[in-house]
Each structure stands twice: as C-alpha cells, then as structure tokens.
Motif scaffolding. Structure first.
Motif, short mmCIF file in Angstrom:
data_model
loop_
_atom_site.label_atom_id
_atom_site.label_comp_id
_atom_site.label_asym_id
_atom_site.label_seq_id
_atom_site.Cartn_x
_atom_site.Cartn_y
_atom_site.Cartn_z
N TRP A 21 -58.32 35.05 -56.19
CA TRP A 21 -58.04 35.77 -57.44
C TRP A 21 -57.75 34.81 -58.58
N PHE A 22 -57.21 33.62 -58.26
CA PHE A 22 -56.91 32.62 -59.28
C PHE A 22 -58.08 31.62 -59.41
N ALA A 23 -59.27 32.06 -59.07
CA ALA A 23 -60.49 31.27 -59.24
C ALA A 23 -60.41 29.92 -58.54
N ILE A 74 -48.55 36.74 -61.68
CA ILE A 74 -49.26 38.03 -61.80
C ILE A 74 -50.74 37.78 -61.49
N GLY A 75 -51.36 38.69 -60.80
CA GLY A 75 -52.78 38.55 -60.50
C GLY A 75 -53.42 39.90 -60.27
N VAL A 76 -54.69 39.99 -60.65
CA VAL A 76 -55.47 41.21 -60.44
C VAL A 76 -56.79 40.81 -59.78
N ASP A 77 -57.21 41.60 -58.83
CA ASP A 77 -58.51 41.40 -58.16
C ASP A 77 -59.60 41.28 -59.22
N ALA A 109 -48.04 29.70 -67.77
CA ALA A 109 -49.50 29.70 -67.62
C ALA A 109 -49.98 28.26 -67.69
N TRP A 110 -51.17 28.03 -67.16
CA TRP A 110 -51.75 26.69 -67.15
C TRP A 110 -52.51 26.47 -68.46
N PRO A 111 -52.24 25.35 -69.15
CA PRO A 111 -52.98 25.06 -70.38
C PRO A 111 -54.48 25.02 -70.11
N PRO A 114 -58.14 30.26 -70.42
CA PRO A 114 -58.21 31.18 -71.57
C PRO A 114 -57.84 32.62 -71.24
N ILE A 115 -58.13 33.08 -70.02
CA ILE A 115 -57.90 34.51 -69.75
C ILE A 115 -56.40 34.84 -69.72
N PRO A 116 -55.60 34.14 -68.90
CA PRO A 116 -54.17 34.47 -68.94
C PRO A 116 -53.54 34.24 -70.31
C1 LIG Z 1 -54.52 37.70 -66.35
C2 LIG Z 1 -54.88 38.92 -65.47
C3 LIG Z 1 -53.64 39.28 -64.60
C4 LIG Z 1 -55.23 40.12 -66.40
O1 LIG Z 1 -55.46 41.27 -65.58
P1 LIG Z 1 -56.34 42.50 -66.11
O2 LIG Z 1 -56.01 43.67 -65.26
O3 LIG Z 1 -57.77 42.12 -66.21
O4 LIG Z 1 -55.76 42.70 -67.61
P2 LIG Z 1 -55.83 44.03 -68.51
O5 LIG Z 1 -57.10 44.76 -68.26
O6 LIG Z 1 -54.57 44.80 -68.36
O7 LIG Z 1 -55.90 43.36 -69.97
C5 LIG Z 1 -54.88 43.54 -70.95
C6 LIG Z 1 -55.30 42.78 -72.19
O8 LIG Z 1 -55.30 41.36 -71.95
C7 LIG Z 1 -56.39 40.75 -72.66
N1 LIG Z 1 -57.37 40.22 -71.70
C8 LIG Z 1 -57.41 40.42 -70.36
N2 LIG Z 1 -58.46 39.76 -69.81
C9 LIG Z 1 -59.11 39.15 -70.82
C10 LIG Z 1 -60.28 38.36 -70.89
N3 LIG Z 1 -61.01 38.06 -69.80
N4 LIG Z 1 -60.66 37.88 -72.11
C11 LIG Z 1 -59.96 38.17 -73.22
N5 LIG Z 1 -58.83 38.96 -73.21
C12 LIG Z 1 -58.41 39.44 -72.03
C13 LIG Z 1 -57.04 41.85 -73.49
O9 LIG Z 1 -56.39 41.90 -74.75
C14 LIG Z 1 -56.72 43.08 -72.66
O10 LIG Z 1 -56.70 44.28 -73.40
P3 LIG Z 1 -58.12 45.06 -73.65
O11 LIG Z 1 -58.83 45.10 -72.32
O12 LIG Z 1 -57.67 46.40 -74.15
O13 LIG Z 1 -58.87 44.24 -74.66
C15 LIG Z 1 -56.12 38.62 -64.59
O14 LIG Z 1 -57.18 38.13 -65.40
C16 LIG Z 1 -55.87 37.60 -63.49
O15 LIG Z 1 -55.42 37.94 -62.40
N6 LIG Z 1 -56.16 36.30 -63.76
C17 LIG Z 1 -55.97 35.23 -62.75
C18 LIG Z 1 -54.53 35.00 -62.43
C19 LIG Z 1 -53.74 34.44 -63.60
O16 LIG Z 1 -54.20 33.57 -64.33
N7 LIG Z 1 -52.50 34.98 -63.79
C20 LIG Z 1 -51.64 34.61 -64.92
C21 LIG Z 1 -50.78 33.42 -64.66
S1 LIG Z 1 -49.48 33.79 -63.50
#
Ligand SMILES: CC(C)(COP(=O)(O)OP(=O)(O)OC[C@H]1O[C@@H](n2cnc3c(N)ncnc32)[C@H](O)[C@@H]1OP(=O)(O)O)[C@@H](O)C(=O)NCCC(=O)NCCS
Length: 162
Positions: A21-23, A74-77, A109-111, A114-116
């Motif tokens: 999930w964290f690529a 936090i993480g999402v599939d 978060a890690w610098p 871009p997504i987180p």
């Molecule tokens: C970060 C993470 C938890 C987001 O989960 P998600 O369920 O996709 O997020 P949401 O759908 O609730 O997105 C909420 C908002 O965040 C922003 N966002 C989320 N993913 C994005 C992306 N790929 N690009 C740009 N903005 C993004 C958007 O503003 C989004 O709102 P919108 O969809 O209405 O535009 C998920 O991408 C993930 O698990 N990443 C890997 C793990 C990680 O890096 N965790 C954080 C550090 S602990």
C-alpha cells in the motif's frame, strides 16, 4: 463499507499488506502488534463488504502532551483510493481526538511523496516551517527528524476541542 476500531486480529493481515500500500516503502515495522493491542480505541479500520481491510488510521492522544494527538500511520488500499476513505478515516480520528481534548494533531510524511502531501494539505494540515525545518523537495521538512537520513515533514492541524 464499514468503519470500526481495529482489533488485535486485524494486525497480521494489515502488516502483510502495508508495504504494498505504501508503494514498496518498508513500513511494516511501524505496524507492530502493540498498535492493535494498546491503541485500538483511538484508531480506525475501513473494511469492504467482504470484511477485507481496505484502509486504516493508527493514532493516539499523547500521554505526556494532553493537548496533542498523533496520527501514527494512515493507508488506503491503492484499488480504493480517491473515494474519500482516507478522508473519512482521518476525520474519525480527528473527531475522537478533539472530543478527548486535543488542540492539535501531528502527522509525519516523507519529503517528496506528493500524494500524502496533497492529502494532508487537503485535510487542513500545514507543514511545520519553524526552527530546524528546511525546504526539501519543495516542502518544509525536518532533516534527520527520525534519525540519520530519516527526514520528515511534520504536518500539524489545529483542532477545536469537542
Ligand atoms: C494518502 C492516502 C491515505 C489517501 O487516501 P485516499 O482514500 O485516496 O484519500 P481521499 O480519497 O480521502 O482523498 C482526500 C483528498 O486528498 C487529496 N488527495 C488524495 N489523493 C490524491 C492524489 N493522488 N493526488 C492529489 N490529491 C490527492 C485530494 O484533495 C482528495 O480530495 P478529492 O478526492 O475530493 O480531490 C493514500 O493515498 C495512501 O494510502 N497513500 C500511501 C500511504 C501514505 O503515504 N500515507 C501517508 C503517510 S502516513
């Protein structure tokens, strides 16, 4: 889709999924059993209709700084992203933290990820740009925050206590 607090039995499954999930980033050591045994009541899991986990938010209220809550991880599939699951998990955690009296929540978060970074900004978090921070890959971050070479963005969100 269900949101609930995790139980200890969720740990083996989630720890087996989290690096993917964290690529490919190795974070499974951040999801040890103790998180599910000792901080489950402040953490959240999302599961699909087949009761498979599709997201988690692990966090707690600081024992030593009662004004602060900490989102540990936090993480999402990846197959269920951009459907608001991360937002719902985080908002559940924030609501609990505010009700428990926290005035701020921190998350790392890690610098250069871009997504987180976009996610935390969208959820009202701002990177700490105070003393000790430096611009890393375009975002204020703290070099060596978690040890040598372990740079982190320290995101903070202010809360209104519930
Ligand atoms: C970060 C993470 C938890 C987001 O989960 P998600 O369920 O996709 O997020 P949401 O759908 O609730 O997105 C909420 C908002 O965040 C922003 N966002 C989320 N993913 C994005 C992306 N790929 N690009 C740009 N903005 C993004 C958007 O503003 C989004 O709102 P919108 O969809 O209405 O535009 C998920 O991408 C993930 O698990 N990443 C890997 C793990 C990680 O890096 N965790 C954080 C550090 S602990």
């Amino acid at each position: 889709m269900t949101y609930r607090h995790p139980v200890e039995a969720d740990q083996p499954r989630l720890v087996g999924l989290v690096d993917e999930w964290f690529a490919g980033r190795h974070v499974r050591h951040l999801l040890g059993r103790a998180w599910f045994r000792h901080v489950a009541s402040t953490s959240w899991v999302a599961e699909d209709d087949a009761r498979s986990p599709i997201g988690f938010a692990i966090g707690y209220s600081s024992q030593d700084r009662p004004d602060e809550a900490v989102l540990h991880l936090i993480g999402v599939d990846p197959n269920h992203r951009r459907r608001g699951i991360g937002r719902a998990l985080l908002e559940s955690f924030l609501a609990d933290a505010a009700a428990a009296g926290a005035r701020s929540v921190t998350a790392l978060a890690w610098p250069g990820d871009p997504i987180p970074i976009a996610f935390f900004r969208a959820l009202g978090f701002r990177p700490n740009d105070g003393p000790g921070s430096r611009n890393l890959y375009g975002t204020p971050a703290v070099p060596d925050y978690d040890g040598p070479g372990e740079d982190r963005i320290v995101f903070v969100r202010k809360l209104t206590p519930g």
